[in-house]
Design an enzyme around this catalytic site. Structure first.
Site, PDB file in Angstrom:
ATOM      1  CE1 TYR A  70       1.050   3.097   8.192  1.00 38.98           C
ATOM      2  CE2 TYR A  70       1.956   3.037   5.977  1.00 38.98           C
ATOM      3  CZ  TYR A  70       1.700   2.420   7.190  1.00 38.98           C
ATOM      4  OH  TYR A  70       2.121   1.121   7.368  1.00 38.98           O
ATOM      5  CG  PHE A 215       9.414  -1.017  12.421  1.00 39.84           C
ATOM      6  CD1 PHE A 215       8.968   0.060  11.671  1.00 39.84           C
ATOM      7  CD2 PHE A 215       9.012  -1.080  13.759  1.00 39.84           C
ATOM      8  CE1 PHE A 215       8.142   1.034  12.218  1.00 39.84           C
ATOM      9  CE2 PHE A 215       8.181  -0.118  14.319  1.00 39.84           C
ATOM     10  CZ  PHE A 215       7.743   0.936  13.553  1.00 39.84           C
ATOM     11  CG  LEU A 217      16.154  -0.171   7.224  1.00 32.47           C
ATOM     12  CD1 LEU A 217      16.237   1.194   6.535  1.00 32.47           C
ATOM     13  CD2 LEU A 217      17.407  -0.993   6.921  1.00 32.47           C
ATOM     14  N   GLY A 220      15.456   2.468  11.796  1.00 30.25           N
ATOM     15  CA  GLY A 220      16.698   3.220  11.645  1.00 30.25           C
ATOM     16  C   GLY A 220      17.805   2.753  12.582  1.00 30.25           C
TER      17      GLY A 220
END
Ligand SMILES: NC(=O)c1ccc[n+]([C@@H]2O[C@H](COP(=O)([O-])OP(=O)(O)OC[C@H]3O[C@@H](n4cnc5c(N)ncnc54)[C@H](OP(=O)(O)O)[C@@H]3O)[C@@H](O)[C@H]2O)c1
Length: 289
Positions: A70, A215, A217, A220
């Protein structure tokens, strides 16, 4: 940063023992949003990124997930700069096995020498002598699996890591790896609307392995007021993101969600999901969705 008694606490989610001996509150934090777009480069607001990390710890988060790829290296560096010296109960889980191309492509590299170099970089940026949970970010199918697991096992023998995790594996790959070493966690894509890893959720629960859904969520999509959780959210008075996280926490006792955010307000909202108890009827409705 102000901290009042009305603040939510990740401690409200129970504790899970990673590898049987490393306690974490089951609701953690994923740091991939603390970068520029596409998980490349620096975050737009560095001070806010640092505030999110400090707030996560203040709100009782004891599991922070990151990876060398990242940024690359950006959230790991920010975690080291902002949170070191670490609270004794903070577990930092990082990963190696990906390099990033010039345009941000994710390229697997599971060669043992690359994994050694990657771990060295993570230890340096995180300012640690030993990493509590080190995850193979992807199995590299160009390299024998036994060599990749062998490298992780070597790190553990040398005291450079404490527990070994895998990411994006099949049940069969996990079982093959388990013949070689103890696997403490599996991190696969999983959320209310993406349940292809259900077999691994069951297997990890039966075998007391942590299952870290990435992930959680759906990047999002599960947080929008008009999304699939709107109805149950309006009935319970909880935010859709909180329903998505509470469902994960209640779906299996070894699930350890690591929702990501670059926003202190969203972080508070997500951590408050630890206090939300969905009824059996709510759970059944969500299971059937
Ligand atoms: N092992 C793997 O291969 C892998 C792959 C991907 C991710 N991961 C890990 O999984 C973690 C979680 O994944 P993720 O961060 O990509 O996705 P996610 O947690 O599913 O969703 C994060 C997205 O949702 C938004 N969001 C978060 N909380 C919100 C809220 N309460 N209300 C509205 N929007 C909200 C965030 O935007 P804001 O910043 O605006 O809040 C962000 O865009 C990562 O941080 C990383 O540690 C692992």
């Amino acid at each position: 940063m102000s901290h009042s008694n009305s603040e939510p606490s990740a401690a409200a989610a129970e504790t899970f023992l990673i590898g049987g001996d490393l306690p974490v509150h089951r609701l953690g934090y994923g740091s991939m949003q603390l970068t520029g777009p596409g998980a490349m480069g620096e975050p737009a607001d560095l001070e806010q990124a640092r505030n999110v990390l400090r707030l996560a710890v203040e709100l009782g988060v004891t599991l922070i997930d990151t990876a060398d790829s990242y940024g690359p290296g950006v959230p790991e560096r920010l975690i080291g700069e902002t949170l070191h010296p670490y609270r004794k109960d903070l577990v930092i889980a990082t990963k190696g096995g990906f390099i990033r191309g010039h345009r941000g492509e994710w390229i697997t590299d599971g060669r043992p020498q690359h994994l050694r170099d990657a771990l060295e970089g993570s230890l340096r940026r995180l300012r640690l002598d030993s990493i509590d949970l080190y995850q193979l970010h992807r199995i590299d199918h160009k390299v024998p699996l036994a060599d990749q697991i062998g490298a992780m096992e070597e790190f553990r023998r040398r005291g450079l890591i404490r527990h070994i995790g895998l990411s994006e594996v099949t049940l069969q790959e996990l079982q093959v790896a388990q013949t070689q070493t103890q696997i403490a966690t599996v991190q696969n894509l999983y959320n209310l609307t993406e349940r292809r890893s259900e077999d691994l959720v069951s297997y990890t629960a039966e075998n007391n392995i942590g299952f870290i859904p990435w992930f959680p969520l759906a990047t999002g999509q599960l947080t929008t007021p008009s999304g699939p959780l709107a109805k149950i959210a309006s009935r319970t008075g909880a935010a859709p993101s909180q329903i998505a996280l509470a469902w994960l926490l209640q779906h299996s006792p070894t699930i350890l969600p690591i929702p990501g955010t670059s926003s202190p307000a969203h972080l508070r909202e997500n951590i408050a999901a630890a206090h939300l108890k969905l009824t059996t009827e709510d759970m059944a409705a969500l299971d059937a969705a």
